[in-house]
Design an enzyme around this catalytic site. Sequence first.
Site, PDB file in Angstrom:
ATOM      1  CG  LEU A 100      -2.069  -0.993   1.226  1.00 18.51           C
ATOM      2  CD1 LEU A 100      -2.807  -0.955   2.563  1.00 18.51           C
ATOM      3  CD2 LEU A 100      -3.031  -0.725   0.067  1.00 18.51           C
ATOM      4  CE  LYS A 135      11.724  14.355  -3.159  1.00 19.22           C
ATOM      5  NZ  LYS A 135      11.249  13.612  -4.323  1.00 19.22           N
ATOM      6  CD  GLU A 169      19.783  15.006 -19.979  1.00 17.81           C
ATOM      7  OE1 GLU A 169      19.398  14.360 -18.990  1.00 17.81           O
ATOM      8  OE2 GLU A 169      19.118  15.120 -21.024  1.00 17.81           O
ATOM      9  NE  ARG A 224       8.196   5.761 -11.966  1.00 20.62           N
ATOM     10  CZ  ARG A 224       8.553   4.644 -11.335  1.00 20.62           C
ATOM     11  NH1 ARG A 224       9.828   4.385 -11.095  1.00 20.62           N
ATOM     12  NH2 ARG A 224       7.646   3.781 -10.931  1.00 20.62           N
ATOM     13  CG  ASP A 231       2.875   7.802 -12.293  1.00 19.95           C
ATOM     14  OD1 ASP A 231       2.401   8.940 -12.079  1.00 19.95           O
ATOM     15  OD2 ASP A 231       3.959   7.410 -11.811  1.00 19.95           O
ATOM     16  CG  HIS A 291       9.310  40.666   8.560  1.00 18.72           C
ATOM     17  ND1 HIS A 291      10.121  40.663   7.435  1.00 18.72           N
ATOM     18  CD2 HIS A 291      10.080  41.081   9.601  1.00 18.72           C
ATOM     19  CE1 HIS A 291      11.340  41.082   7.795  1.00 18.72           C
ATOM     20  NE2 HIS A 291      11.336  41.341   9.102  1.00 18.72           N
TER      21      HIS A 291
HETATM   22  P1  FAD Z   1       1.926   4.100  -8.074  1.00 18.64           P
HETATM   23  O1  FAD Z   1       2.312   4.903  -6.907  1.00 18.64           O
HETATM   24  O2  FAD Z   1       3.007   3.586  -8.960  1.00 18.64           O
HETATM   25  O3  FAD Z   1       1.076   2.865  -7.518  1.00 18.64           O
HETATM   26  C1  FAD Z   1       0.626   1.851  -8.363  1.00 18.64           C
HETATM   27  C2  FAD Z   1       0.399   0.622  -7.504  1.00 18.64           C
HETATM   28  O4  FAD Z   1      -0.295  -0.341  -8.293  1.00 18.64           O
HETATM   29  C3  FAD Z   1       1.704  -0.053  -7.053  1.00 18.64           C
HETATM   30  O5  FAD Z   1       1.704  -0.186  -5.654  1.00 18.64           O
HETATM   31  C4  FAD Z   1       1.672  -1.436  -7.743  1.00 18.64           C
HETATM   32  O6  FAD Z   1       2.199  -2.458  -6.942  1.00 18.64           O
HETATM   33  C5  FAD Z   1       0.176  -1.625  -7.953  1.00 18.64           C
HETATM   34  N1  FAD Z   1      -0.151  -2.499  -9.087  1.00 18.64           N
HETATM   35  C6  FAD Z   1       0.205  -2.310 -10.387  1.00 18.64           C
HETATM   36  N2  FAD Z   1      -0.306  -3.296 -11.150  1.00 18.64           N
HETATM   37  C7  FAD Z   1      -1.001  -4.113 -10.308  1.00 18.64           C
HETATM   38  C8  FAD Z   1      -1.740  -5.314 -10.499  1.00 18.64           C
HETATM   39  N3  FAD Z   1      -1.899  -5.871 -11.708  1.00 18.64           N
HETATM   40  N4  FAD Z   1      -2.291  -5.909  -9.417  1.00 18.64           N
HETATM   41  C9  FAD Z   1      -2.145  -5.362  -8.171  1.00 18.64           C
HETATM   42  N5  FAD Z   1      -1.466  -4.229  -7.945  1.00 18.64           N
HETATM   43  C10 FAD Z   1      -0.903  -3.614  -9.006  1.00 18.64           C
HETATM   44  N6  FAD Z   1       5.982  12.529  -7.446  1.00 18.64           N
HETATM   45  C11 FAD Z   1       5.735  13.692  -6.796  1.00 18.64           C
HETATM   46  O7  FAD Z   1       4.661  14.264  -6.955  1.00 18.64           O
HETATM   47  N7  FAD Z   1       6.672  14.236  -5.940  1.00 18.64           N
HETATM   48  C12 FAD Z   1       7.867  13.640  -5.727  1.00 18.64           C
HETATM   49  O8  FAD Z   1       8.676  14.151  -4.952  1.00 18.64           O
HETATM   50  C13 FAD Z   1       8.144  12.422  -6.401  1.00 18.64           C
HETATM   51  N8  FAD Z   1       9.311  11.794  -6.206  1.00 18.64           N
HETATM   52  C14 FAD Z   1       9.541  10.608  -6.826  1.00 18.64           C
HETATM   53  C15 FAD Z   1      10.755   9.977  -6.621  1.00 18.64           C
HETATM   54  C16 FAD Z   1      11.036   8.773  -7.233  1.00 18.64           C
HETATM   55  C17 FAD Z   1      12.348   8.099  -6.988  1.00 18.64           C
HETATM   56  C18 FAD Z   1      10.056   8.177  -8.086  1.00 18.64           C
HETATM   57  C19 FAD Z   1      10.319   6.855  -8.750  1.00 18.64           C
HETATM   58  C20 FAD Z   1       8.839   8.797  -8.317  1.00 18.64           C
HETATM   59  C21 FAD Z   1       8.577  10.028  -7.689  1.00 18.64           C
HETATM   60  N9  FAD Z   1       7.382  10.700  -7.898  1.00 18.64           N
HETATM   61  C22 FAD Z   1       7.153  11.891  -7.266  1.00 18.64           C
HETATM   62  C23 FAD Z   1       6.331  10.167  -8.777  1.00 18.64           C
HETATM   63  C24 FAD Z   1       5.216   9.473  -7.949  1.00 18.64           C
HETATM   64  O9  FAD Z   1       5.791   8.444  -7.176  1.00 18.64           O
HETATM   65  C25 FAD Z   1       4.151   8.917  -8.862  1.00 18.64           C
HETATM   66  O10 FAD Z   1       3.668   9.939  -9.704  1.00 18.64           O
HETATM   67  C26 FAD Z   1       2.990   8.351  -8.065  1.00 18.64           C
HETATM   68  O11 FAD Z   1       3.414   7.332  -7.203  1.00 18.64           O
HETATM   69  C27 FAD Z   1       1.928   7.801  -9.008  1.00 18.64           C
HETATM   70  O12 FAD Z   1       0.873   7.283  -8.265  1.00 18.64           O
HETATM   71  P2  FAD Z   1      -0.055   6.120  -8.873  1.00 18.64           P
HETATM   72  O13 FAD Z   1      -1.094   5.856  -7.841  1.00 18.64           O
HETATM   73  O14 FAD Z   1      -0.474   6.477 -10.228  1.00 18.64           O
HETATM   74  O15 FAD Z   1       0.894   4.843  -9.047  1.00 18.64           O
HETATM   75  P1  NAD Z   2      12.824  12.679 -16.261  1.00 16.31           P
HETATM   76  O1  NAD Z   2      11.951  12.645 -17.441  1.00 16.31           O
HETATM   77  O2  NAD Z   2      12.606  13.697 -15.223  1.00 16.31           O
HETATM   78  O3  NAD Z   2      14.351  12.831 -16.730  1.00 16.31           O
HETATM   79  C1  NAD Z   2      14.939  11.928 -17.599  1.00 16.31           C
HETATM   80  C2  NAD Z   2      16.201  12.571 -18.152  1.00 16.31           C
HETATM   81  O4  NAD Z   2      16.950  11.572 -18.834  1.00 16.31           O
HETATM   82  C3  NAD Z   2      15.922  13.689 -19.151  1.00 16.31           C
HETATM   83  O5  NAD Z   2      16.724  14.790 -18.850  1.00 16.31           O
HETATM   84  C4  NAD Z   2      16.301  13.050 -20.489  1.00 16.31           C
HETATM   85  O6  NAD Z   2      16.775  14.002 -21.438  1.00 16.31           O
HETATM   86  C5  NAD Z   2      17.384  12.097 -20.075  1.00 16.31           C
HETATM   87  N1  NAD Z   2      17.596  10.948 -20.950  1.00 16.31           N
HETATM   88  C6  NAD Z   2      16.650  10.213 -21.584  1.00 16.31           C
HETATM   89  N2  NAD Z   2      17.238   9.182 -22.257  1.00 16.31           N
HETATM   90  C7  NAD Z   2      18.571   9.276 -22.023  1.00 16.31           C
HETATM   91  C8  NAD Z   2      19.702   8.502 -22.404  1.00 16.31           C
HETATM   92  N3  NAD Z   2      19.572   7.405 -23.163  1.00 16.31           N
HETATM   93  N4  NAD Z   2      20.929   8.886 -21.988  1.00 16.31           N
HETATM   94  C9  NAD Z   2      21.067   9.995 -21.205  1.00 16.31           C
HETATM   95  N5  NAD Z   2      20.038  10.756 -20.811  1.00 16.31           N
HETATM   96  C10 NAD Z   2      18.801  10.397 -21.196  1.00 16.31           C
HETATM   97  O7  NAD Z   2      12.745  11.184 -15.660  1.00 16.31           O
HETATM   98  P2  NAD Z   2      13.205  10.595 -14.248  1.00 16.31           P
HETATM   99  O8  NAD Z   2      14.206  11.473 -13.612  1.00 16.31           O
HETATM  100  O9  NAD Z   2      13.531   9.168 -14.517  1.00 16.31           O
HETATM  101  O10 NAD Z   2      11.873  10.643 -13.422  1.00 16.31           O
HETATM  102  C11 NAD Z   2      10.711   9.954 -13.890  1.00 16.31           C
HETATM  103  C12 NAD Z   2       9.456  10.637 -13.462  1.00 16.31           C
HETATM  104  O11 NAD Z   2       9.246  10.446 -12.070  1.00 16.31           O
HETATM  105  C13 NAD Z   2       9.484  12.161 -13.633  1.00 16.31           C
HETATM  106  O12 NAD Z   2       9.160  12.547 -14.930  1.00 16.31           O
HETATM  107  C14 NAD Z   2       8.429  12.585 -12.641  1.00 16.31           C
HETATM  108  O13 NAD Z   2       7.178  12.432 -13.250  1.00 16.31           O
HETATM  109  C15 NAD Z   2       8.594  11.575 -11.519  1.00 16.31           C
HETATM  110  N6  NAD Z   2       9.434  12.158 -10.431  1.00 16.31           N
HETATM  111  C16 NAD Z   2       9.017  13.312  -9.838  1.00 16.31           C
HETATM  112  C17 NAD Z   2       9.777  13.867  -8.824  1.00 16.31           C
HETATM  113  C18 NAD Z   2       9.300  15.132  -8.175  1.00 16.31           C
HETATM  114  O14 NAD Z   2       8.144  15.489  -8.374  1.00 16.31           O
HETATM  115  N7  NAD Z   2      10.131  15.816  -7.398  1.00 16.31           N
HETATM  116  C19 NAD Z   2      10.950  13.268  -8.400  1.00 16.31           C
HETATM  117  C20 NAD Z   2      11.351  12.100  -9.029  1.00 16.31           C
HETATM  118  C21 NAD Z   2      10.574  11.548 -10.051  1.00 16.31           C
END
Ligand code: FAD
Ligand code: NAD
Length: 468
Positions: A39, A52, A207, A276, A315, A447
């Site tokens: 969950l 974070k 990059e 992603r 997503d 402030h």
């Molecule tokens: P998810 O959170 O991916 O949840 C989907 C769930 O569905 C999972 O638990 C999975 O196990 C389950 N599931 C999938 N298929 C099935 C199935 N067939 N049966 C049962 N269960 C299933 N976003 C921000 O806004 N701020 C941030 O700071 C931020 N930081 C991030 C940092 C990292 C490293 C990453 C990877 C992502 C980050 N994101 C951030 C993006 C954020 O995590 C996603 O946008 C968010 O989790 C999406 O929510 P969701 O509910 O769509 O899917």
């Molecule tokens: P991203 O889209 O933010 O960045 C991917 C980067 O990889 C881009 O700059 C792109 O030009 C580069 N790239 C793509 N193919 C490449 C290659 N073959 N070689 C070198 N560089 C390449 O993707 P991410 O950092 O993987 O994060 C995925 C998603 O997760 C984000 O788009 C966002 O939606 C979510 N996320 C959000 C947060 C937040 O809100 N603070 C934090 C982490 C992740």
Amino acid sequence: MKTLHTRLLIIGGGPGGYVAGIRAGQLGVQTILVEGQALGGTCLNIGCIPSKALIHAAEEFEKARQWNGGQSAMGIQVQAPTIDIGRTVQWKDGIVTRLTGGVGGLLRKNGVQVVKGWATIVDGKTVDVATHEGEAVRIGCEHLLLATGSVPVELAAMPFGGAVISSTEALAPEKLPRRLVVVGAGYIGLELGMAYRKLGVEVAVVEATGRILPAYDEALTRPVMASLKRLGVVLHLGCSVQGLHESDGGSGVRVRSAHADEFALPADRVLVAVGRKPRTEGFGLESLQLDMAGRAVRIDGQCRTSMRNVWAIGDVAGEPMLAHRAMAQGELVAEIVSGKSRRFEPAAIAAVCFTDPEVVVVGLTPDEAQKAGLEYIEASFPLSANGRAMTLEATDGFIRVVARRDNHLIVGWQATGRGVSELATAFSQSMEMGARLEDIGGTIHAHPTLGEAVQEAALRALGHALHI
Ligand code: FAD
Ligand code: NAD
């Protein structure tokens, strides 16, 4: 096979799915939520929250290291700080456990039945679940909500495994590598790359485009560039990775520059963070033959897919892949299923990058306003002129506002600076409420706070900033 029936069936317990469940429960909609892993989904377990936590721990360690030897202008002295990364990971896991436990409690409290197991779609009203207990359950439903999230994109030349890791492994290191190569200078690459550097790891970033954080404008990323340089993160922009490189001297990554020369970067770990993609495979979704928008499930302004009573949020429904957008969509679908009339029409969805300094973008940038054909005014207020920023040693950066020239309606906010992520709320609220420059300029801001720079940006756009 055991059978269940429900009005709303949610696949996925991430921020999209669990919020939909809570809201549906509040509204008395009979709901079952199926989750195959944990969950809280990506966000709570392997995304937003753990990243974070790691970033905060790295910042604290970096501060202590800077103060080692009495370098602090504030007079703080620290003796040779060290970090036990195992305990850092345990501390981070503790936060995750508290939050995911809380999600389970909230779902229970609101009468949502959670089925733990992997769901396979049979048709638009039937899902089979292989439960963790080994039992197979068939669930029939009136409404099916897809909230299956996303997975990291893999590079063909460097698939995940061994030294090649995704953010999931980077957030749970058993020990710190000496040298880390990060592929991708986007959100994950820079948030985690900077954190690793602050933990003492040698970090190089490769990059493909010519810029870091290519989704943001250059003025916003300039302070991040300066900070990367200060920290000693080595950038290879306009470069692509060709594959792993093994030699007697150790392992590394083969990189091709924009001029087509190849070179090797030594690495103990390679973090691939090149984006992603929606999770649409491996659970029978294809059989529904839904309309797609690229790799994502296509949805309309109410999160409806092309099949009646099949909904998609978060997503799996494409960009922006952000937790707060998934949550807002989850709440909306639950309300529509309960009979309310709703549309997903936010004035803006804030994007926050938790680099050092942080970057916030809400609504239109000046470039975007221009491309949209708007007559606009813009103004920036530097944090170097803000008293609170000085007391926090956070004077790098600025707040920028973009507004229509004719009626001063605010169409965008951008900010870069330490701690500006907390201003995202004020930015979003002002846009959602249709604020004009005069509304923000005329609001008394406490402030000393960074928020005063928000008011000053609005005043500056009106031609009468006070503290510059
Ligand atoms: P998810 O959170 O991916 O949840 C989907 C769930 O569905 C999972 O638990 C999975 O196990 C389950 N599931 C999938 N298929 C099935 C199935 N067939 N049966 C049962 N269960 C299933 N976003 C921000 O806004 N701020 C941030 O700071 C931020 N930081 C991030 C940092 C990292 C490293 C990453 C990877 C992502 C980050 N994101 C951030 C993006 C954020 O995590 C996603 O946008 C968010 O989790 C999406 O929510 P969701 O509910 O769509 O899917
Ligand atoms: P991203 O889209 O933010 O960045 C991917 C980067 O990889 C881009 O700059 C792109 O030009 C580069 N790239 C793509 N193919 C490449 C290659 N073959 N070689 C070198 N560089 C390449 O993707 P991410 O950092 O993987 O994060 C995925 C998603 O997760 C984000 O788009 C966002 O939606 C979510 N996320 C959000 C947060 C937040 O809100 N603070 C934090 C982490 C992740």
